[in-house]
Design an enzyme around this catalytic site. Structure first.
Site, PDB file in Angstrom:
ATOM      1  N   CYS A 142       0.819  -1.214   0.000  1.00  0.00           N
ATOM      2  CA  CYS A 142       0.000   0.000   0.000  1.00  0.00           C
ATOM      3  C   CYS A 142       0.856   1.268   0.000  1.00  0.00           C
ATOM      4  O   CYS A 142       1.559   1.520  -0.963  1.00  0.00           O
ATOM      5  CB  CYS A 142      -0.993  -0.027   1.162  1.00  0.00           C
ATOM      6  SG  CYS A 142      -2.371   1.137   0.925  1.00  0.00           S
TER       7      CYS A 142
ATOM      8  N   HIS B 134      -4.254  -4.758   0.093  1.00  0.00           N
ATOM      9  CA  HIS B 134      -4.023  -5.346   1.412  1.00  0.00           C
ATOM     10  C   HIS B 134      -4.490  -6.802   1.449  1.00  0.00           C
ATOM     11  O   HIS B 134      -5.503  -7.132   2.075  1.00  0.00           O
ATOM     12  CB  HIS B 134      -4.777  -4.550   2.482  1.00  0.00           C
ATOM     13  CG  HIS B 134      -4.201  -3.204   2.779  1.00  0.00           C
ATOM     14  ND1 HIS B 134      -3.085  -3.028   3.578  1.00  0.00           N
ATOM     15  CD2 HIS B 134      -4.582  -1.974   2.377  1.00  0.00           C
ATOM     16  CE1 HIS B 134      -2.812  -1.738   3.669  1.00  0.00           C
ATOM     17  NE2 HIS B 134      -3.706  -1.075   2.949  1.00  0.00           N
TER      18      HIS B 134
ATOM     19  N   GLU C 187      -3.244  -8.950   3.146  1.00  0.00           N
ATOM     20  CA  GLU C 187      -3.059  -9.422   4.527  1.00  0.00           C
ATOM     21  C   GLU C 187      -4.246  -9.124   5.428  1.00  0.00           C
ATOM     22  O   GLU C 187      -4.301  -9.625   6.574  1.00  0.00           O
ATOM     23  CB  GLU C 187      -1.793  -8.800   5.127  1.00  0.00           C
ATOM     24  CG  GLU C 187      -1.924  -7.381   5.655  1.00  0.00           C
ATOM     25  CD  GLU C 187      -1.916  -6.301   4.575  1.00  0.00           C
ATOM     26  OE1 GLU C 187      -1.973  -5.106   4.932  1.00  0.00           O
ATOM     27  OE2 GLU C 187      -1.833  -6.651   3.376  1.00  0.00           O
TER      28      GLU C 187
END
Length: 305
Positions: free
Chosen positions: A142, A235, A237
């Site tokens: 990001c 993202h 994650e």
């Protein structure tokens, strides 16, 4: 094989409840194996949440990993107890004396600012430069992806009229790359950002390879230096409830907050969100560890150049 992380890190108990095999350093010292050394520069405000998210993904590999956490000397986090930072994080100035097989640099809530205006930009530039010769492969996530692309390759970022917020389908372009081993023709990635990079800027630089993108969210993954650098604009994650927490936090503060796209069934926040990205997130991190870290890093870690 287990994941080796610092003793008493809060993520240990959370991940054990999810049946993820982790071991602390005390137990790991009894094994005669050279673990892969991974360092995480965690710039996100909620440190424990991000630690847990990343460790969860890193655990999906048969290799033993030794995870360290890096912090900036030029920035003091406001949302994490100082005791946690002192116990589990080390300054870059200390870790810079070492070499690492892999590195992850997270996003940060400073997208609305010019890079040079960020109060820790000078230290970030030093870390970016250090990683080029002291880390086998680095994942930039990001804001870190935007910052790394700007520092290393001069790729500008552009402010968006409205925040890009939601879960968007992505298309792998170079499907034969090991990073996409086992991927479907479409995978999903959460995004939460106020700026973008544009494809035409990447096309001007032969050092950069756009390897995944989306008609809705644009360029999502860029590879450089044959996999020594990956820049991920979203993202993968994120935990299932991260976008939900962000949406509810922001709408209590402002009245212009959009519902995250493709996240709630029928785009109704009263419905529990549907996770569409977990399998590919695990696969991408496992492929990164296996093909771009483990199979590329020298056995003698000091030979990393």
């Amino acid at each position: 094989m287990p994941l080796r992380i610092p003793d008493r890190l809060p993520a240990i108990d959370i991940l054990k409840q999810e049946n993820i095999f982790v071991m602390d350093n005390t137990r790991a010292h009894t094994q005669d194996i050279r673990p892969l050394r991974i360092v995480i520069l965690n710039l996100m405000p909620l440190k424990v949440t991000t630690e847990t998210d990343l460790i969860r993904l890193l655990s999906n590999t048969p290799l033993q990993l030794e995870v360290s956490f890096m912090k900036l000397k030029s920035h003091t986090p406001r949302n994490t107890p100082i005791e946690h930072m002192m116990m589990f994080y080390k300054d870059f100035s200390i870790l810079a004396k070492q070499k690492f097989d892999g590195m992850i640099i997270t996003g940060a809530p400073v997208e609305h600012m010019d890079f040079e205006a960020v109060n820790y930009w000078d230290e970030m530039r030093e870390i970016f430069e250090w990683a080029k010769t002291n880390v086998t492969s680095t994942l930039y996530i990001c804001w870190a992806a935007q910052a790394g692309l700007f520092y290393h390759y001069g790729i500008p970022k552009y402010p968006l009229e409205r925040k890009l917020f939601g879960v968007f389908p992505q298309h792998p372009i170079s499907t034969r790359l090991p990073i996409f081993r086992g991927f479907d023709d479409v995978f999903y990635m959460p995004h939460s950002r106020h700026a973008e990079n544009r494809r035409e800027d990447f096309d001007k630089d032969p050092r950069l390879q756009v390897i995944a993108e989306s008609p809705q969210s644009g360029v999502s993954i860029v590879m450089a230096r044959e996999g020594r650098e990956f820049f991920i604009t979203g993202h993968l994650e994120y935990a299932p409830n991260t976008l939900d927490n962000e949406y509810r936090r922001d709408k209590d503060i402002r009245d212009d907050v959009d519902v995250p796209c493709n996240y709630y069934p029928d785009d109704n926040p009263d419905n529990p969100p549907v996770v569409k990205w977990r399998a590919h997130a695990n696969l991408l991190y496992a492929n990164w560890i296996n093909y771009y870290v483990y199979q590329q890093t020298p056995y003698n870690i000091e030979d990393i150049r």
